[in-house]
Design a protein around this motif. Sequence first.
Motif, mmCIF file in Angstrom:
data_model
loop_
_atom_site.group_PDB
_atom_site.id
_atom_site.type_symbol
_atom_site.label_atom_id
_atom_site.label_comp_id
_atom_site.label_asym_id
_atom_site.label_seq_id
_atom_site.Cartn_x
_atom_site.Cartn_y
_atom_site.Cartn_z
ATOM 1 N N HIS A 35 0.820 -1.219 0.000
ATOM 2 C CA HIS A 35 0.000 0.000 0.000
ATOM 3 C C HIS A 35 0.859 1.276 0.000
ATOM 4 O O HIS A 35 0.554 2.241 -0.709
ATOM 5 C CB HIS A 35 -0.903 -0.032 1.245
ATOM 6 N N HIS A 78 1.288 4.579 -2.454
ATOM 7 C CA HIS A 78 1.273 6.007 -2.089
ATOM 8 C C HIS A 78 2.499 6.725 -2.649
ATOM 9 O O HIS A 78 2.398 7.818 -3.194
ATOM 10 C CB HIS A 78 1.256 6.169 -0.570
ATOM 11 N N SER A 113 0.143 9.320 6.466
ATOM 12 C CA SER A 113 -1.246 8.871 6.333
ATOM 13 C C SER A 113 -1.833 8.616 7.716
ATOM 14 O O SER A 113 -1.265 9.011 8.728
ATOM 15 C CB SER A 113 -1.277 7.598 5.483
ATOM 16 N N ASP A 159 -6.485 7.382 0.167
ATOM 17 C CA ASP A 159 -6.490 6.028 -0.399
ATOM 18 C C ASP A 159 -7.285 5.957 -1.703
ATOM 19 O O ASP A 159 -8.374 6.534 -1.810
ATOM 20 C CB ASP A 159 -7.068 5.046 0.627
#
Length: 353
Positions: free
Chosen positions: A117, A121, A142, A311
């Motif tokens: 993930h 980003h 985040s 996201d």
Amino acid sequence: MQSPEHKPVLGVETSCDETGVAIYDGSAGLRSNVLFSQVDTHRLYGGVVPELASRDHGTKLVPLVEQALGEAELTLADLGAIAYTGGPGLVGALMVGATFSCSLAYGLGIPAVAVHHMEGHLLAPMLEPEPPAFPFLALLVSGGHTQLVSVAGLGRYRTLGATLDDAAGEAFDKVAKLLGLSYPGGPEVARAAAAGNGESIRLPRPLLGPDSLDFSFSGLKTAVRLAAQAEAGDGGQLTAAQVADIAAAFQAAVVETLVTKCLRALDASGLKRLVVAGGVGANAMLRQQLAEAVGARGARVYYPRPVYCTDNAAMIAYAGWCRRVDARPAPADPMARPRWSLDELQPPGANTG
Ligand code: KG4
Ligand code: ZN
């Protein structure tokens, strides 16, 4: 007909409370990017309820895949691979996306690949018209992560500093709750701060010594709680003006801390490009102050547009496109890793035997 390695990649994001599906290929770029945000569900509880997040991903994935294909004017038969978020994130939410993606890939007879993930980003600015060249420094901020990463190339990551306790987004969310603001807290605190005076209350800047590249936001959160109690006085109730001042003081403290650490990391690494990604990267004050401070050092900041900061599946589809050589016939052990360090990653193709 396109050869399999040039066919579009379907990206699936389900690590937390946004269900995202996107389609990317090297010649057309991003062909579609759709998102269902669960915030209205979780707002009722003041934060993400993992069980509800998993259930919502399960009901939204099929319609979102249909929508993404429709917008891209493609069918399932046009896809070359499926990329899904394999971690880090909420384990149940990840499992829904991973099993869905591997099952779909199995049914279609195409390979699947698990994407990190946070790699998604940090690659998000590559979707912009002027992408940064490697190498660069990345500030990943985040709800679950706050870290500074030296990026030598695709899959060549070294963490220079990270939070010792709360992530910056988590601190925004907790402070919002404390001030009676809604979820998610980042945009709410930023909105309240716009009407406040950040200098009326002095909060600490948690710098952890002159050379540290690590972060710590839990003490700042406690300082906000004490300031709120002092401001509220005997009545115990904050006025809107007091909420605005505290929000502004908190935002100023977080932004100044993040800017200071970025400048330190640029100096220490000699890098001239800074990528800022993750939900807190959508913060307007952070964007403006970083651009000024980093520009004054002769370096440049690259931001994804705000919808690629929070996201989304566009970044997963893009990272999956870059990693399509790592895709394996499905079901290739659906990956759902709640904890997964970026430093473990290898460049695409490195593990091909
Ligand atoms: O990257 P993201 O969408 O999800 C995670 O992977 O965590 O980041 C969500 C976080 C939340 O904590 C949210 O409050 C914060 O990003 N956020 C912001 C802003 N927009 C979202 N924080 C500060 N200012 C904003 N404008
Ligand atoms: Zn994220």
